[in-house]
Design a protein around this motif. Structure first.
Motif, PDB file in Angstrom:
ATOM      1  N   MET A   1       0.843  -1.180   0.000  1.00  0.00           N
ATOM      2  CA  MET A   1       0.000   0.000   0.000  1.00  0.00           C
ATOM      3  C   MET A   1       0.892   1.249   0.000  1.00  0.00           C
ATOM      4  O   MET A   1       1.904   1.296   0.666  1.00  0.00           O
ATOM      5  CB  MET A   1      -0.905  -0.005   1.238  1.00  0.00           C
ATOM      6  N   LYS A   2       0.499   2.242  -0.783  1.00  0.00           N
ATOM      7  CA  LYS A   2       1.236   3.508  -0.852  1.00  0.00           C
ATOM      8  C   LYS A   2       0.316   4.623  -0.381  1.00  0.00           C
ATOM      9  O   LYS A   2      -0.867   4.638  -0.716  1.00  0.00           O
ATOM     10  CB  LYS A   2       1.665   3.806  -2.290  1.00  0.00           C
ATOM     11  N   GLN A   3       0.879   5.565   0.373  1.00  0.00           N
ATOM     12  CA  GLN A   3       0.112   6.709   0.864  1.00  0.00           C
ATOM     13  C   GLN A   3       0.899   7.984   0.626  1.00  0.00           C
ATOM     14  O   GLN A   3       2.124   7.975   0.668  1.00  0.00           O
ATOM     15  CB  GLN A   3      -0.167   6.581   2.356  1.00  0.00           C
ATOM     16  N   LEU A   4       0.161   9.069   0.409  1.00  0.00           N
ATOM     17  CA  LEU A   4       0.791  10.370   0.194  1.00  0.00           C
ATOM     18  C   LEU A   4      -0.151  11.469   0.646  1.00  0.00           C
ATOM     19  O   LEU A   4      -1.352  11.411   0.379  1.00  0.00           O
ATOM     20  CB  LEU A   4       1.108  10.559  -1.301  1.00  0.00           C
ATOM     21  N   THR A   5       0.403  12.444   1.339  1.00  0.00           N
ATOM     22  CA  THR A   5      -0.295  13.711   1.560  1.00  0.00           C
ATOM     23  C   THR A   5       0.425  14.722   0.690  1.00  0.00           C
ATOM     24  O   THR A   5       1.591  15.030   0.909  1.00  0.00           O
ATOM     25  CB  THR A   5      -0.264  14.132   3.045  1.00  0.00           C
ATOM     26  N   TYR A   6      -0.287  15.183  -0.339  1.00  0.00           N
ATOM     27  CA  TYR A   6       0.299  16.046  -1.365  1.00  0.00           C
ATOM     28  C   TYR A   6      -0.121  17.486  -1.127  1.00  0.00           C
ATOM     29  O   TYR A   6      -1.308  17.785  -1.008  1.00  0.00           O
ATOM     30  CB  TYR A   6      -0.190  15.574  -2.738  1.00  0.00           C
TER      31      TYR A   6
ATOM     32  N   LEU B   1      -4.528  16.462  -8.557  1.00  0.00           N
ATOM     33  CA  LEU B   1      -4.640  15.042  -8.226  1.00  0.00           C
ATOM     34  C   LEU B   1      -3.770  14.227  -9.174  1.00  0.00           C
ATOM     35  O   LEU B   1      -3.060  13.306  -8.746  1.00  0.00           O
ATOM     36  CB  LEU B   1      -6.096  14.595  -8.283  1.00  0.00           C
ATOM     37  N   ALA B   2      -3.795  14.564 -10.459  1.00  0.00           N
ATOM     38  CA  ALA B   2      -2.945  13.871 -11.427  1.00  0.00           C
ATOM     39  C   ALA B   2      -1.468  14.041 -11.073  1.00  0.00           C
ATOM     40  O   ALA B   2      -0.691  13.070 -11.129  1.00  0.00           O
ATOM     41  CB  ALA B   2      -3.206  14.385 -12.844  1.00  0.00           C
ATOM     42  N   CYS B   3      -1.062  15.232 -10.669  1.00  0.00           N
ATOM     43  CA  CYS B   3       0.328  15.487 -10.256  1.00  0.00           C
ATOM     44  C   CYS B   3       0.697  14.625  -9.052  1.00  0.00           C
ATOM     45  O   CYS B   3       1.780  14.036  -8.999  1.00  0.00           O
ATOM     46  CB  CYS B   3       0.519  16.965  -9.921  1.00  0.00           C
ATOM     47  N   ALA B   4      -0.199  14.563  -8.092  1.00  0.00           N
ATOM     48  CA  ALA B   4       0.045  13.770  -6.886  1.00  0.00           C
ATOM     49  C   ALA B   4       0.155  12.296  -7.225  1.00  0.00           C
ATOM     50  O   ALA B   4       1.057  11.594  -6.724  1.00  0.00           O
ATOM     51  CB  ALA B   4      -1.074  13.999  -5.873  1.00  0.00           C
ATOM     52  N   LEU B   5      -0.718  11.813  -8.093  1.00  0.00           N
ATOM     53  CA  LEU B   5      -0.669  10.398  -8.481  1.00  0.00           C
ATOM     54  C   LEU B   5       0.605  10.079  -9.247  1.00  0.00           C
ATOM     55  O   LEU B   5       1.186   8.998  -9.068  1.00  0.00           O
ATOM     56  CB  LEU B   5      -1.900  10.044  -9.319  1.00  0.00           C
ATOM     57  N   LYS B   6       1.075  10.999 -10.067  1.00  0.00           N
ATOM     58  CA  LYS B   6       2.345  10.790 -10.777  1.00  0.00           C
ATOM     59  C   LYS B   6       3.487  10.635  -9.787  1.00  0.00           C
ATOM     60  O   LYS B   6       4.336   9.766  -9.934  1.00  0.00           O
ATOM     61  CB  LYS B   6       2.623  11.961 -11.722  1.00  0.00           C
ATOM     62  N   GLU B   7       3.493  11.494  -8.770  1.00  0.00           N
ATOM     63  CA  GLU B   7       4.524  11.423  -7.740  1.00  0.00           C
ATOM     64  C   GLU B   7       4.457  10.078  -6.998  1.00  0.00           C
ATOM     65  O   GLU B   7       5.478   9.468  -6.702  1.00  0.00           O
ATOM     66  CB  GLU B   7       4.356  12.576  -6.750  1.00  0.00           C
ATOM     67  N   LEU B   8       3.269   9.632  -6.718  1.00  0.00           N
ATOM     68  CA  LEU B   8       3.072   8.405  -5.944  1.00  0.00           C
ATOM     69  C   LEU B   8       3.385   7.151  -6.756  1.00  0.00           C
ATOM     70  O   LEU B   8       3.813   6.145  -6.189  1.00  0.00           O
ATOM     71  CB  LEU B   8       1.632   8.362  -5.429  1.00  0.00           C
ATOM     72  N   THR B   9       3.203   7.202  -8.069  1.00  0.00           N
ATOM     73  CA  THR B   9       3.429   5.997  -8.891  1.00  0.00           C
ATOM     74  C   THR B   9       4.810   5.950  -9.521  1.00  0.00           C
ATOM     75  O   THR B   9       5.153   4.957 -10.148  1.00  0.00           O
ATOM     76  CB  THR B   9       2.360   5.886 -10.001  1.00  0.00           C
ATOM     77  N   ASP B  10       5.598   7.010  -9.423  1.00  0.00           N
ATOM     78  CA  ASP B  10       6.962   7.010  -9.997  1.00  0.00           C
ATOM     79  C   ASP B  10       7.891   6.114  -9.221  1.00  0.00           C
ATOM     80  O   ASP B  10       7.809   5.868  -8.082  1.00  0.00           O
ATOM     81  CB  ASP B  10       7.536   8.427 -10.036  1.00  0.00           C
TER      82      ASP B  10
END
Length: 83
Positions: free
Chosen positions: A1-6, A74-83
């Motif tokens: 599981m991955k989590q991020l507060t962006y 949200l797209a920017c945050a998801l890019k950061e989380l999936t890189d």
């Protein structure tokens, strides 16, 4: 599981909390700030979707004269989380 507060930039929402499962499926999205109804709607619509698909759909969306939007952030945050 991955989590991020962006921490967002250029939007009314200040932060986005995101949780992805091990297959990059979005399990939770919560916007802090912003237009409550719209951000709740976005969160429910993307829940259960693959992060890469969401990035493709939301990246580049603008809000009025701003160069970004809550969906774009949200797209920017998801890019950061999936890189």
């Amino acid at each position: 599981m991955k989590q991020l507060t962006y921490k967002t930039t250029g939007t009314c929402a200040k932060y986005i909390n995101i949780v992805l499962d091990e297959n990059n499926i979005i399990t939770s999205v919560e916007f802090l700030g912003g237009c409550h109804g719209n951000t709740q709607g976005i969160s429910k619509l993307v829940s259960g979707m693959n992060a890469v698909d969401v990035i493709k759909k939301l990246e580049g969306i603008r809000c009025g004269m701003k160069s970004t939007s809550c969906p774009d952030q949200l797209a920017c945050a998801l890019k950061e989380l999936t890189d």
